[in-house]
Motif scaffolding. Structure first.
Motif, PDB file in Angstrom:
ATOM      1  N   LEU A   1       0.774  -1.142  -0.141  1.00 20.59           N
ATOM      2  CA  LEU A   1       0.121   0.067   0.009  1.00 20.59           C
ATOM      3  C   LEU A   1       0.943   1.401  -0.118  1.00 20.59           C
ATOM      4  CD1 LEU A   1      -2.642  -0.996   2.830  1.00 20.59           C
ATOM      5  CD2 LEU A   1      -2.754  -1.315   0.104  1.00 20.59           C
ATOM      6  N   ASP A   2       0.490   2.140  -0.492  1.00 22.88           N
ATOM      7  CA  ASP A   2       1.057   3.679  -0.623  1.00 22.88           C
ATOM      8  C   ASP A   2       1.017   4.224   0.620  1.00 22.88           C
ATOM      9  OD1 ASP A   2       2.262   5.901  -2.402  1.00 22.88           O
ATOM     10  OD2 ASP A   2       0.901   6.912  -1.119  1.00 22.88           O
ATOM     11  N   PRO A   3       2.180   4.566   1.459  1.00 20.72           N
ATOM     12  CA  PRO A   3       2.086   5.013   2.675  1.00 20.72           C
ATOM     13  C   PRO A   3       1.323   6.416   3.001  1.00 20.72           C
ATOM     14  CG  PRO A   3       4.218   5.236   2.050  1.00 20.72           C
ATOM     15  CD  PRO A   3       3.411   4.499   0.947  1.00 20.72           C
ATOM     16  N   GLU A   4       1.035   7.005   2.118  1.00 18.17           N
ATOM     17  CA  GLU A   4       0.549   8.328   2.239  1.00 18.17           C
ATOM     18  C   GLU A   4      -1.017   8.188   1.658  1.00 18.17           C
ATOM     19  OE1 GLU A   4       2.756  11.318   0.169  1.00 18.17           O
ATOM     20  OE2 GLU A   4       4.539  10.863   1.500  1.00 18.17           O
ATOM     21  N   SER A   5      -1.123   7.884   0.536  1.00 17.83           N
ATOM     22  CA  SER A   5      -2.540   8.047  -0.171  1.00 17.83           C
ATOM     23  C   SER A   5      -3.535   7.050   0.637  1.00 17.83           C
ATOM     24  CB  SER A   5      -2.491   7.519  -1.457  1.00 17.83           C
ATOM     25  OG  SER A   5      -1.903   8.446  -2.203  1.00 17.83           O
ATOM     26  N   VAL A   6      -3.442   5.765   0.893  1.00 23.23           N
ATOM     27  CA  VAL A   6      -4.232   4.807   1.629  1.00 23.23           C
ATOM     28  C   VAL A   6      -4.493   5.255   3.055  1.00 23.23           C
ATOM     29  CG1 VAL A   6      -4.601   2.634   2.371  1.00 23.23           C
ATOM     30  CG2 VAL A   6      -3.568   3.032   0.218  1.00 23.23           C
ATOM     31  N   PRO A   7      -3.398   5.815   3.907  1.00 17.11           N
ATOM     32  CA  PRO A   7      -4.010   6.275   5.196  1.00 17.11           C
ATOM     33  C   PRO A   7      -5.070   7.529   4.940  1.00 17.11           C
ATOM     34  CG  PRO A   7      -1.660   5.491   5.257  1.00 17.11           C
ATOM     35  CD  PRO A   7      -2.012   5.666   3.965  1.00 17.11           C
ATOM     36  N   ALA A   8      -4.639   8.442   4.013  1.00 21.75           N
ATOM     37  CA  ALA A   8      -5.667   9.535   3.888  1.00 21.75           C
ATOM     38  C   ALA A   8      -6.949   8.976   3.479  1.00 21.75           C
ATOM     39  CB  ALA A   8      -4.913  10.510   2.899  1.00 21.75           C
ATOM     40  N   TRP A   9      -7.297   8.004   2.715  1.00 26.69           N
ATOM     41  CA  TRP A   9      -8.172   7.469   2.377  1.00 26.69           C
ATOM     42  C   TRP A   9      -9.018   6.916   3.393  1.00 26.69           C
ATOM     43  CZ3 TRP A   9     -10.030   2.600   2.220  1.00 26.69           C
ATOM     44  CH2 TRP A   9     -11.413   2.431   1.654  1.00 26.69           C
ATOM     45  N   ALA A  10      -8.174   6.323   4.350  1.00 29.27           N
ATOM     46  CA  ALA A  10      -8.948   5.566   5.468  1.00 29.27           C
ATOM     47  C   ALA A  10      -9.276   6.426   6.404  1.00 29.27           C
ATOM     48  CB  ALA A  10      -7.669   4.592   5.936  1.00 29.27           C
ATOM     49  N   ALA A  11      -8.507   7.679   6.849  1.00 27.65           N
ATOM     50  CA  ALA A  11      -9.036   8.717   7.629  1.00 27.65           C
ATOM     51  C   ALA A  11     -10.260   9.334   7.409  1.00 27.65           C
ATOM     52  CB  ALA A  11      -7.690   9.605   7.795  1.00 27.65           C
ATOM     53  N   GLU A  12     -10.605   9.553   6.004  1.00 28.94           N
ATOM     54  CA  GLU A  12     -11.654   9.963   5.653  1.00 28.94           C
ATOM     55  C   GLU A  12     -12.977   9.320   6.060  1.00 28.94           C
ATOM     56  OE1 GLU A  12     -11.323  10.876   1.341  1.00 28.94           O
ATOM     57  OE2 GLU A  12      -9.914  12.530   1.815  1.00 28.94           O
ATOM     58  N   ARG A  13     -12.711   7.871   6.074  1.00 34.29           N
ATOM     59  CA  ARG A  13     -13.941   6.944   6.451  1.00 34.29           C
ATOM     60  C   ARG A  13     -13.951   6.280   7.863  1.00 34.29           C
ATOM     61  NH1 ARG A  13     -12.377   7.691   1.505  1.00 34.29           N
ATOM     62  NH2 ARG A  13     -13.638   7.103  -0.337  1.00 34.29           N
ATOM     63  N   GLY A  14     -12.911   7.053   8.697  1.00 31.69           N
ATOM     64  CA  GLY A  14     -12.905   6.782  10.043  1.00 31.69           C
ATOM     65  C   GLY A  14     -12.448   5.429  10.510  1.00 31.69           C
ATOM     66  N   LEU A  15     -11.335   4.792   9.563  1.00 32.19           N
ATOM     67  CA  LEU A  15     -10.712   3.515   9.688  1.00 32.19           C
ATOM     68  C   LEU A  15      -9.271   3.869   9.918  1.00 32.19           C
ATOM     69  CD1 LEU A  15     -11.316   2.132   6.021  1.00 32.19           C
ATOM     70  CD2 LEU A  15     -12.628   1.583   8.293  1.00 32.19           C
ATOM     71  N   PRO A  16      -8.865   2.769  10.875  1.00 35.25           N
ATOM     72  CA  PRO A  16      -7.510   2.916  11.404  1.00 35.25           C
ATOM     73  C   PRO A  16      -6.619   3.254  10.039  1.00 35.25           C
ATOM     74  CG  PRO A  16      -8.335   0.894  12.015  1.00 35.25           C
ATOM     75  CD  PRO A  16      -9.476   1.394  10.984  1.00 35.25           C
ATOM     76  N   THR A  17      -5.414   4.023  10.610  1.00 36.45           N
ATOM     77  CA  THR A  17      -4.690   4.258   9.502  1.00 36.45           C
ATOM     78  C   THR A  17      -3.138   3.637   9.549  1.00 36.45           C
ATOM     79  OG1 THR A  17      -3.796   6.339  11.018  1.00 36.45           O
ATOM     80  CG2 THR A  17      -5.603   6.583   9.443  1.00 36.45           C
ATOM     81  N   GLY A  18      -2.878   2.846  10.437  1.00 37.42           N
ATOM     82  CA  GLY A  18      -1.570   1.969  10.431  1.00 37.42           C
ATOM     83  C   GLY A  18      -1.645   0.936   9.171  1.00 37.42           C
ATOM     84  N   LEU A  19      -0.518   0.920   8.379  1.00 41.03           N
ATOM     85  CA  LEU A  19      -0.583   0.167   7.259  1.00 41.03           C
ATOM     86  C   LEU A  19      -0.722  -1.605   7.496  1.00 41.03           C
ATOM     87  CD1 LEU A  19       2.454   1.623   5.239  1.00 41.03           C
ATOM     88  CD2 LEU A  19       0.042   1.699   4.662  1.00 41.03           C
ATOM     89  N   ALA A  20      -0.236  -2.083   8.701  1.00 39.32           N
ATOM     90  CA  ALA A  20      -0.486  -3.544   8.844  1.00 39.32           C
ATOM     91  C   ALA A  20      -2.104  -3.482   9.328  1.00 39.32           C
ATOM     92  CB  ALA A  20       0.126  -3.654  10.256  1.00 39.32           C
ATOM     93  N   GLU A  21      -2.682  -2.541   9.969  1.00 36.98           N
ATOM     94  CA  GLU A  21      -4.146  -2.728  10.145  1.00 36.98           C
ATOM     95  C   GLU A  21      -4.970  -2.518   8.680  1.00 36.98           C
ATOM     96  OE1 GLU A  21      -5.184  -0.918  14.240  1.00 36.98           O
ATOM     97  OE2 GLU A  21      -4.034   0.548  13.015  1.00 36.98           O
TER      98      GLU A  21
END
Length: 430
Positions: free
Chosen positions: A331-351
């Motif tokens: 996973l891209d370490p910037e784009s995916v956590p940002a996408w997840a944060a918008e949806r209230g998901l955890p932002t750690g790559l392993a999670e």
């Protein structure tokens, strides 16, 4: 001229590195090729150089500095290239595709995050840029009205991206691995031409390149002056010229496998040459996947398409002697956590790697890559890894190419699960 100048070791992506014996004639001929490429580099240029000097690409840029007379700003860490570009403000930037992929992902993510009038402006600027790019690629003049729109789009949109690259970049060079055509086309649409070249350590770096005067995206350009390039009956690219090395250090058997008495170097790369002389690399001979059903598949083409997504950092496609094609994806370490944060998901790559929502996101990426491919070429299964491939774990070369054997060893359990209980009949029904 035929005395030994240096040993340079191959990157060892498909096996143990081998020491290439490079003569003074080899390297002088390689460096002096710029005499016949007047638009390439000049003494007024400034180059940002992060490429390792033990690697042929970096070594060539280093020695060319003395030959041509341009200034070099050395950067020891390739991962800091994006931060160094605005500081150094280079006019020439030699790089491997991975850095351009990261910049592309960051720019696309920023564009996608804009809304309202700003987003409309960006969409308009990209449409204008693509129209201009199409005309330039076809060698056609740009009409005055379109040229005026392009200048306005440059001032309002493109210039901001150019500033991230230092604001003075005249020549962006890509080598060492294939650059996805979509990425080259995107940059060209915002008025940044990336010229892709091709070569290998055994021919002292480069055998072909695109130039400002002659370029075609998806190709590695035409043969360099003084270099002959042709195809063998099986499509393997053969090279002959003064840059072809003297052989492998203390390994005459390996030398004989690639260098014939007629002077032609067998590159191990499969390619095509069009009627205008542009060379296209389709894959490595040794990397070609042959499925259990006997189908030949080029993994790098699939991997490049996967990596054009801003959500994908790295990908390794597998399937040799297996019933279907599969992939390891990071996973891209910037784009995916940002996408997840918008949806209230955890932002750690392993999670995130284990999250069903992220799997659906990446499933969409895989489906897009599969859309225009034959059934046997399609990725049937994939695994999202909890971390990226790294140099520290010896999974990437210093020029950020995948070491497939090492990755396969480190993620053997994940690869086994991709084919757990699979049969040809099951693959056909997937």
């Amino acid at each position: 001229e035929d005395d030994l100048f240096t040993y340079i070791y191959t990157s060892g992506t498909t096996g143990p590195p081998k020491g290439c014996m490079i003569s003074h004639r080899n390297y002088y001929s390689m460096v002096a090729v710029v005499d016949d490429l007047p638009s390439f580099t000049g003494p007024e240029d400034t180059m940002l150089l992060y490429l390792p000097l033990a690697h042929n690409f970096g070594r060539l840029m280093h020695l060319s500095g003395a030959y041509v007379g341009y200034a070099i700003a050395f950067l020891p860490d390739p991962l800091q290239a994006a931060a160094a570009l605005p500081q150094v403000q280079p006019t020439v930037f030699p790089s491997v595709p991975r850095v351009y992929e990261k910049i592309h992902s960051a720019v696309v993510a920023k564009f996608d995050a804009e809304t309202g009038a700003k987003r409309k402006l960006i969409d308009w600027a990209l449409r204008v840029g693509r129209r201009v790019s199409e005309r330039r690629c076809a060698g056609e003049p740009v009409p005055p009205l379109l040229a005026a729109q392009f200048r306005l789009a440059d001032r309002l949109v493109y210039a901001k991206v150019k500033e991230r690259l230092g604001g003075r970049l005249r020549l962006a060079i890509s080598g060492g691995a294939p650059l996805a055509p979509e990425i080259a086309e995107f940059f060209h649409a915002i008025d940044i031409l990336i010229v892709e070249g091709y070569g290998l350590t055994e021919c002292t770096t480069a055998a072909s390149t695109n130039t400002h005067e002659a370029y075609r995206f998806g190709t590695v350009g035409k043969a360099l002056p003084g270099t002959e390039v042709k195809l063998a009956d099986d499509g393997e690219i053969l090279i002959r010229g003064d840059t072809v090395f003297q052989g492998y250090l203390k390994d005459p058997e390996a030398t004989a496998e690639v260098l014939g008495p007629d002077g032609w170097l067998r590159t191990g790369d499969i390619g095509e040459i069009d009627e205008d002389g542009f060379i296209t690399i389709t894959d490595r001979k040794k990397d070609i996947i042959v499925t259990a059903g006997g189908k030949n598949i080029a993994p790098q083409n699939l991997e490049n398409d996967l990596k054009t997504s801003k959500y994908v950092s790295q990908a390794m496609v597998v399937g040799d002697r297996q019933p279907y094609v599969a992939a390891l994806i990071t996973l891209d370490p910037e784009s995916v956590p940002a996408w997840a944060a918008e949806r209230g998901l955890p932002t750690g790559l392993a999670e995130l790697a284990a999250a069903p929502e992220v799997r659906e996101l990446i499933r969409g990426v895989v489906d897009e890559v599969n859309a225009d491919r034959s059934r046997y070429e399609q990725i049937k299964r994939f695994t999202i890894l909890a971390r990226d491939f790294t140099m520290d774990d010896d999974e990437l070369t210093p020029t950020l190419k995948l070491k497939r054997r090492v990755v396969s060893e480190h993620f053997a359990a994940e690869l086994e699960q991709l084919y757990d209980g699979a049969t040809l009949n099951q693959a056909a029904g997937l």
